[in-house]
Design an enzyme around this catalytic site. Sequence first.
Site, PDB file in Angstrom:
ATOM      1  N   PHE A   1     -18.375  -0.552   1.436  1.00 17.71           N
ATOM      2  CA  PHE A   1     -19.173  -1.674   2.205  1.00 17.71           C
ATOM      3  C   PHE A   1     -20.177  -2.217   1.700  1.00 17.71           C
ATOM      4  O   PHE A   1     -21.171  -2.346   2.417  1.00 17.71           O
ATOM      5  CB  PHE A   1     -19.601  -1.120   3.697  1.00 17.71           C
TER       6      PHE A   1
ATOM      7  N   CYS B   1       0.786  -1.211   0.028  1.00 19.16           N
ATOM      8  CA  CYS B   1       0.136  -0.217   0.086  1.00 19.16           C
ATOM      9  C   CYS B   1       0.980   1.250  -0.043  1.00 19.16           C
ATOM     10  O   CYS B   1       0.464   2.426  -0.502  1.00 19.16           O
ATOM     11  CB  CYS B   1      -0.962  -0.076   1.184  1.00 19.16           C
TER      12      CYS B   1
END
Length: 262
Positions: A245, A106
């Site tokens: 989500f 990342c």
Amino acid sequence: MVKQSNKTTSQIIRIKGDKIITTEDFLVREVPITLFLNDKEFVTMVCSPQAVEELAIGFLCSEGLLQSLDEIKNIWYDEENGIVYLDAPGIEAESKFLKRNITSCCGRGRPVFYFVNDAKSMNKVTTDLMITPGMVWDLSDRLEEMSTLFQETGGVHNAALCTPTEVVYFYEDVGRHNAVDKIFGRSFLDKIPLEDKILVFSGRISSEIVIKIGKMGLPVIISRSAPTDLGLEMAKQLGITVIGFAKGEKMNVYTYPERILG
């Protein structure tokens, strides 16, 4: 040429409670690929060893170096040595890009300028695209169903370019940025319009991912994970709908909810 597999196996010791067994498990493959641009070593990327040419082209597009397919005179992949050669004589890369090694993690390195400057120089995304919550959940479920390498290894990210009802492209990679760049590269090669498409994604929606989406001109990103605050700030500037989500029959709409039909 036989394409390299994205996975391999390793002998492991598996412990579950008081049970100890020796078995084999799948591992995702991770390889370094060096891009030579106009016969000069340009950058090394660590990635899954498939769709490597798409990755190289998508990376150059996301960095703003490639603007037109006509700029590419030749591209070929030396699989044995892990090198992609790309000829694009019109690109003045050294004056626009600081050479660096890119990892699959990342914390991908960047030059001293940051993404905010990228965002300010980009056009705001405009679209007539509208989608329903049901379409969002269906596309998220499709991404999970197609993610067989993740199901076997747990070690990759997944990205799909979609219409509201269909998957156009799907890629898996050890690096979430790489998966998006492969989408970018393939759509660039195929010259398909993107203002009516959606990116469905497995990873978190960071500022860097939002910048890539903005450069592609995509109006919507759907993820099964979360956004960051800077990612949302940039999405607001760039006119991008961010949905996080998105699992089962739940989702959070963070920006431009008017594109989600009630």
